[in-house]
Design a protein around this motif. Structure first.
Motif, PDB file in Angstrom:
ATOM      1  N   TRP A 107      -6.839  -4.058  -2.118  1.00 54.37           N
ATOM      2  CA  TRP A 107      -5.675  -3.609  -1.372  1.00 54.37           C
ATOM      3  C   TRP A 107      -5.192  -4.776  -0.513  1.00 54.37           C
ATOM      4  CZ3 TRP A 107      -5.165   2.001   0.749  1.00 54.37           C
ATOM      5  CH2 TRP A 107      -5.322   2.914  -0.303  1.00 54.37           C
ATOM      6  N   VAL A 108      -3.875  -4.914  -0.392  1.00 55.07           N
ATOM      7  CA  VAL A 108      -3.296  -6.076   0.280  1.00 55.07           C
ATOM      8  C   VAL A 108      -2.400  -5.613   1.435  1.00 55.07           C
ATOM      9  CG1 VAL A 108      -1.902  -8.160   0.013  1.00 55.07           C
ATOM     10  CG2 VAL A 108      -3.327  -7.357  -1.897  1.00 55.07           C
ATOM     11  N   TYR A 109      -2.611  -6.224   2.602  1.00 57.91           N
ATOM     12  CA  TYR A 109      -1.809  -5.931   3.796  1.00 57.91           C
ATOM     13  C   TYR A 109      -1.125  -7.212   4.249  1.00 57.91           C
ATOM     14  CZ  TYR A 109      -5.166  -2.054   3.847  1.00 57.91           C
ATOM     15  OH  TYR A 109      -5.953  -0.982   3.498  1.00 57.91           O
ATOM     16  N   ASP A 110       0.124  -7.098   4.707  1.00 57.97           N
ATOM     17  CA  ASP A 110       0.770  -8.289   5.255  1.00 57.97           C
ATOM     18  C   ASP A 110       0.317  -8.480   6.705  1.00 57.97           C
ATOM     19  OD1 ASP A 110       2.308  -6.641   6.926  1.00 57.97           O
ATOM     20  OD2 ASP A 110       4.127  -6.839   5.721  1.00 57.97           O
ATOM     21  N   THR A 111       0.827  -9.511   7.350  1.00 57.07           N
ATOM     22  CA  THR A 111       0.317  -9.841   8.680  1.00 57.07           C
ATOM     23  C   THR A 111       0.821  -8.906   9.770  1.00 57.07           C
ATOM     24  OG1 THR A 111       2.089 -11.481   8.945  1.00 57.07           O
ATOM     25  CG2 THR A 111      -0.051 -12.277   8.138  1.00 57.07           C
ATOM     26  N   THR A 112       1.681  -7.958   9.425  1.00 54.48           N
ATOM     27  CA  THR A 112       2.063  -6.913  10.378  1.00 54.48           C
ATOM     28  C   THR A 112       1.199  -5.671  10.208  1.00 54.48           C
ATOM     29  OG1 THR A 112       3.711  -5.820   8.959  1.00 54.48           O
ATOM     30  CG2 THR A 112       4.446  -7.736  10.258  1.00 54.48           C
ATOM     31  N   GLY A 113       0.256  -5.710   9.254  1.00 55.70           N
ATOM     32  CA  GLY A 113      -0.613  -4.568   8.995  1.00 55.70           C
ATOM     33  C   GLY A 113      -0.091  -3.613   7.950  1.00 55.70           C
ATOM     34  N   LYS A 114       1.076  -3.884   7.408  1.00 55.11           N
ATOM     35  CA  LYS A 114       1.683  -3.005   6.405  1.00 55.11           C
ATOM     36  C   LYS A 114       0.975  -3.168   5.058  1.00 55.11           C
ATOM     37  CE  LYS A 114       6.139  -2.234   4.086  1.00 55.11           C
ATOM     38  NZ  LYS A 114       7.548  -2.704   3.996  1.00 55.11           N
ATOM     39  N   LEU A 115       0.645  -2.042   4.420  1.00 53.96           N
ATOM     40  CA  LEU A 115       0.061  -2.078   3.078  1.00 53.96           C
ATOM     41  C   LEU A 115       1.158  -2.425   2.076  1.00 53.96           C
ATOM     42  CD1 LEU A 115      -2.356  -1.557   1.145  1.00 53.96           C
ATOM     43  CD2 LEU A 115      -1.609   0.851   1.057  1.00 53.96           C
ATOM     44  N   ILE A 116       0.957  -3.509   1.338  1.00 52.43           N
ATOM     45  CA  ILE A 116       2.012  -3.956   0.417  1.00 52.43           C
ATOM     46  C   ILE A 116       1.587  -3.912  -1.044  1.00 52.43           C
ATOM     47  CG2 ILE A 116       3.150  -5.398   2.128  1.00 52.43           C
ATOM     48  CD1 ILE A 116       1.791  -7.833   0.917  1.00 52.43           C
ATOM     49  N   HIS A 117       0.285  -3.687  -1.298  1.00 51.42           N
ATOM     50  CA  HIS A 117      -0.151  -3.620  -2.698  1.00 51.42           C
ATOM     51  C   HIS A 117      -1.417  -2.783  -2.792  1.00 51.42           C
ATOM     52  CE1 HIS A 117      -0.647  -4.831  -6.864  1.00 51.42           C
ATOM     53  NE2 HIS A 117      -1.918  -5.113  -6.596  1.00 51.42           N
ATOM     54  N   ALA A 118      -1.382  -1.778  -3.694  1.00 45.31           N
ATOM     55  CA  ALA A 118      -2.544  -0.936  -3.953  1.00 45.31           C
ATOM     56  C   ALA A 118      -2.403  -0.377  -5.365  1.00 45.31           C
ATOM     57  CB  ALA A 118      -2.643   0.190  -2.931  1.00 45.31           C
ATOM     58  N   GLU A 119      -3.148  -0.918  -6.303  1.00 43.06           N
ATOM     59  CA  GLU A 119      -3.024  -0.525  -7.714  1.00 43.06           C
ATOM     60  C   GLU A 119      -3.624   0.847  -7.990  1.00 43.06           C
ATOM     61  OE1 GLU A 119      -2.960  -4.591 -10.324  1.00 43.06           O
ATOM     62  OE2 GLU A 119      -4.925  -3.724  -9.853  1.00 43.06           O
ATOM     63  N   HIS A 120      -3.049   1.480  -9.018  1.00 41.41           N
ATOM     64  CA  HIS A 120      -3.628   2.685  -9.629  1.00 41.41           C
ATOM     65  C   HIS A 120      -3.738   3.874  -8.669  1.00 41.41           C
ATOM     66  CE1 HIS A 120      -4.513  -0.299 -12.606  1.00 41.41           C
ATOM     67  NE2 HIS A 120      -5.521  -0.820 -11.933  1.00 41.41           N
ATOM     68  N   MET A 121      -2.811   4.013  -7.740  1.00 41.35           N
ATOM     69  CA  MET A 121      -2.892   5.097  -6.776  1.00 41.35           C
ATOM     70  C   MET A 121      -1.948   6.257  -7.097  1.00 41.35           C
ATOM     71  SD  MET A 121      -5.337   4.239  -4.903  1.00 41.35           S
ATOM     72  CE  MET A 121      -5.207   5.599  -3.754  1.00 41.35           C
ATOM     73  N   GLY A 122      -1.216   6.180  -8.208  1.00 38.12           N
ATOM     74  CA  GLY A 122      -0.370   7.282  -8.627  1.00 38.12           C
ATOM     75  C   GLY A 122       1.019   7.243  -8.026  1.00 38.12           C
ATOM     76  N   GLU A 123       1.914   7.987  -8.627  1.00 38.57           N
ATOM     77  CA  GLU A 123       3.319   7.965  -8.232  1.00 38.57           C
ATOM     78  C   GLU A 123       3.554   8.555  -6.842  1.00 38.57           C
ATOM     79  OE1 GLU A 123       5.628   9.931 -11.147  1.00 38.57           O
ATOM     80  OE2 GLU A 123       5.252   8.450 -12.750  1.00 38.57           O
ATOM     81  N   ASP A 124       2.718   9.520  -6.445  1.00 41.44           N
ATOM     82  CA  ASP A 124       2.946  10.199  -5.167  1.00 41.44           C
ATOM     83  C   ASP A 124       2.333   9.449  -3.978  1.00 41.44           C
ATOM     84  OD1 ASP A 124       4.268  12.205  -6.498  1.00 41.44           O
ATOM     85  OD2 ASP A 124       2.453  13.423  -6.751  1.00 41.44           O
ATOM     86  N   PHE A 125       1.656   8.369  -4.229  1.00 43.25           N
ATOM     87  CA  PHE A 125       0.992   7.627  -3.151  1.00 43.25           C
ATOM     88  C   PHE A 125       2.030   6.906  -2.292  1.00 43.25           C
ATOM     89  CE2 PHE A 125      -1.052   3.649  -1.616  1.00 43.25           C
ATOM     90  CZ  PHE A 125      -2.000   4.225  -0.786  1.00 43.25           C
ATOM     91  N   ASP A 126       1.957   7.083  -0.989  1.00 50.15           N
ATOM     92  CA  ASP A 126       2.897   6.485  -0.041  1.00 50.15           C
ATOM     93  C   ASP A 126       2.204   5.357   0.723  1.00 50.15           C
ATOM     94  OD1 ASP A 126       4.802   5.827   1.812  1.00 50.15           O
ATOM     95  OD2 ASP A 126       5.071   7.863   2.596  1.00 50.15           O
ATOM     96  N   LYS A 127       2.508   4.138   0.349  1.00 48.15           N
ATOM     97  CA  LYS A 127       1.854   2.988   1.004  1.00 48.15           C
ATOM     98  C   LYS A 127       2.143   2.949   2.494  1.00 48.15           C
ATOM     99  CE  LYS A 127       3.400  -0.401  -1.645  1.00 48.15           C
ATOM    100  NZ  LYS A 127       4.103   0.253  -2.761  1.00 48.15           N
ATOM    101  N   SER A 128       3.303   3.457   2.899  1.00 44.86           N
ATOM    102  CA  SER A 128       3.680   3.373   4.310  1.00 44.86           C
ATOM    103  C   SER A 128       2.773   4.196   5.218  1.00 44.86           C
ATOM    104  CB  SER A 128       5.133   3.817   4.498  1.00 44.86           C
ATOM    105  OG  SER A 128       5.280   5.201   4.227  1.00 44.86           O
ATOM    106  N   CYS A 129       2.017   5.102   4.633  1.00 43.79           N
ATOM    107  CA  CYS A 129       1.104   5.942   5.412  1.00 43.79           C
ATOM    108  C   CYS A 129      -0.296   5.350   5.520  1.00 43.79           C
ATOM    109  CB  CYS A 129       1.003   7.344   4.802  1.00 43.79           C
ATOM    110  SG  CYS A 129       2.547   8.272   4.815  1.00 43.79           S
ATOM    111  N   HIS A 130      -0.495   4.176   4.953  1.00 42.41           N
ATOM    112  CA  HIS A 130      -1.849   3.627   4.880  1.00 42.41           C
ATOM    113  C   HIS A 130      -1.923   2.184   5.373  1.00 42.41           C
ATOM    114  CE1 HIS A 130      -1.946   7.096   2.139  1.00 42.41           C
ATOM    115  NE2 HIS A 130      -3.237   7.166   2.443  1.00 42.41           N
ATOM    116  N   GLY A 131      -1.109   1.868   6.357  1.00 42.84           N
ATOM    117  CA  GLY A 131      -1.212   0.557   6.976  1.00 42.84           C
ATOM    118  C   GLY A 131      -2.443   0.455   7.862  1.00 42.84           C
ATOM    119  N   LEU A 132      -2.777  -0.742   8.265  1.00 43.20           N
ATOM    120  CA  LEU A 132      -3.926  -0.938   9.140  1.00 43.20           C
ATOM    121  C   LEU A 132      -3.694  -0.253  10.484  1.00 43.20           C
ATOM    122  CD1 LEU A 132      -4.693  -4.705   8.482  1.00 43.20           C
ATOM    123  CD2 LEU A 132      -5.813  -2.703   7.478  1.00 43.20           C
ATOM    124  N   LYS A 133      -4.774   0.258  11.080  1.00 36.63           N
ATOM    125  CA  LYS A 133      -4.667   0.926  12.365  1.00 36.63           C
ATOM    126  C   LYS A 133      -4.568  -0.120  13.471  1.00 36.63           C
ATOM    127  CE  LYS A 133      -6.970   5.265  11.239  1.00 36.63           C
ATOM    128  NZ  LYS A 133      -8.067   6.202  11.614  1.00 36.63           N
TER     129      LYS A 133
END
Length: 419
Positions: A107-133
């Motif tokens: 899984w890849v996060y940019d330097t703002t903590g935003k999740l920008i890459h996560a393979e094989h998580m399905g069409e309904d997966f929302d990356k914006s809900c899984h940024g770093l805390k």
């Protein structure tokens, strides 16, 4: 909890704490939750992450925090935990990244903590809900503080209002870390902090540190002085007042501010003169670095002391700065992390000799570590009972303990009210 409340409530003013505060695993756990989990902690300096993509990891108890400079140059902090299956994200204490990549499933996060890459998580997966805390982080003129609580103490603004003018002339953002040393002290974190908050022990234990220091700057008992000593004390008081006047006229705030036990984010500061050549904390009292800090043109800027509750102290001279943080490792072990800062353009071997730069505090830290170990050994014995602080030379130790007791009782009262 009732037992802890009783111990805190009945603590005798002007005396050390009861043995369990230095030895009991349950009280240590409460310290980690209340003090280190809810207050602003000093963890490093902006020069630890000088460029975009630079990352520093700080471990505090069971928590790990990644402090980084994002692509726009802003300092951010995150829990060092991947949002996928909880793997530790950054493993090295210091590193430089383009993005933050989890070694487990990439899984890849940019330097703002935003999740920008996560393979094989399905069409309904929302990356914006899984940024770093995120973790709260503030920079006080280049000194970095974090708070693990959801709602950090709001008085950091007051700390910054008062302290920024004191620190600004030294311009820490334009320095570099010349050296870092980690020392594991064999004692409870409170013993390390108590030891720091007084110089009653300095004359007998710190031959290197006391060379540039005036003894009367750290307290004394007036009734114990003979006529000559009283004259010397009066001369020191006049010199201190004259130095403060001259420094402040030159744009260097210097007079004492003591808020150690009347604020949640307690602090204290004062600029003190140095003996001998009066330039630095060195064996010969001369500057250790030829390039002065910030826009200073005179190495004789005294030694600016700055303490914060619960875990730091710092010394800023005209030529370099030394910053200290204390992080608990267990009921009877603490990490003392020391960093020496010099002008960012200073060249080792040309502008400064590293051994000379770090010599005084390397020796002093080890001496203090030994003393803390003696105390830890003693508080674990059946013969230990709380002993009295000197009202002349240990008044700031009392303020540290008073702050600690107050903060613990405040939290426990809140907990009871909610329950």
């Amino acid at each position: 909890m009732n037992d802890l409340v009783a111990r805190l409530t009945h603590r005798k003013k002007g005396y050390t704490l009861e043995a369990p505060f230095y030895t009991d695993p349950e009280i240590f756990a409460a310290d980690m939750e209340v003090i280190f989990g809810r207050h602003w902690l000093f963890v490093g300096v902006e020069p630890d992450v000088p460029e975009p993509g630079d990352v520093m990891v700080v471990d505090i108890g069971k928590n790990s925090v990644a402090v980084l400079r994002d692509d726009d140059g802003e300092i951010r902090a995150f829990h060092n935990v991947c949002r996928h299956r909880g793997a530790r994200l950054v493993h090295e204490e210091k590193s430089t990244v383009g993005n933050l990549v989890c070694r487990y499933h990439s899984w890849v996060y940019d330097t703002t903590g935003k999740l920008i890459h996560a393979e094989h998580m399905g069409e309904d997966f929302d990356k914006s809900c899984h940024g770093l805390k995120p973790v709260h982080v503030r920079s006080l003129e280049g000194l970095l503080f974090i708070c693990l609580a959801e709602n950090p103490p709001q008085d950091f603004d007051e700390l910054e209002r008062v302290m920024a003018p004191y620190l600004k002339p030294h311009n820490l953002r334009e320095t570099k870390v010349a050296y870092q040393h980690d020392l594991i002290e064999p004692g409870n974190w409170k013993l390390t902090m108590e030891n720091n908050r007084e110089c009653y022990h300095c004359g007998a234990n710190h031959p290197e540190l006391t060379v540039p220091l005036f003894a009367y700057g750290f307290g004394f008992a007036p009734e114990e002085l003979d006529e000559t000593e009283r004259e010397h004390a009066a001369q020191y008081a006049c010199m201190l007042n004259d130095n403060h006047r001259d420094w402040e006229a030159a744009g260097l705030p210097s007079r004492e501010v003591d808020r150690l036990d009347d604020m949640v984010t307690g602090f204290r500061t004062e600029r003190l003169p140095l003996s001998g050549d009066g330039e630095s904390h060195t064996i010969d009292t001369k500057r250790a670095c030829n390039k002065l800090m910030g826009n200073l043109t005179n190495a004789k800027a005294g030694g600016l002391h700055f303490w914060t509750q619960p875990n730091s102290w710092h010394h800023f001279m005209g030529d370099h700065a030394v910053v200290f943080s204390v992080l608990p490792l267990g009921p009877d072990r603490s990490l003392l992390r020391t960093k020496w800062l010099v002008h960012k353009d200073a060249v080792e071997g040309v502008d400064y000799d590293l051994d000379n730069l770090i010599g005084v505090w390397m020796a002093t830290n080890q001496q203090d570590s030994d003393l803390v170990g003696y105390c830890q050994s003693g508080v674990e014995m059946d013969g230990y009972t709380p002993g009295p602080y000197s009202p002349h030379t240990e008044m700031l130790v009392e303020k540290f303990i008073n702050w600690y007791v107050g903060r613990m009782l405040s939290h426990l009262a809140e907990t009871r009210a909610v329950a």
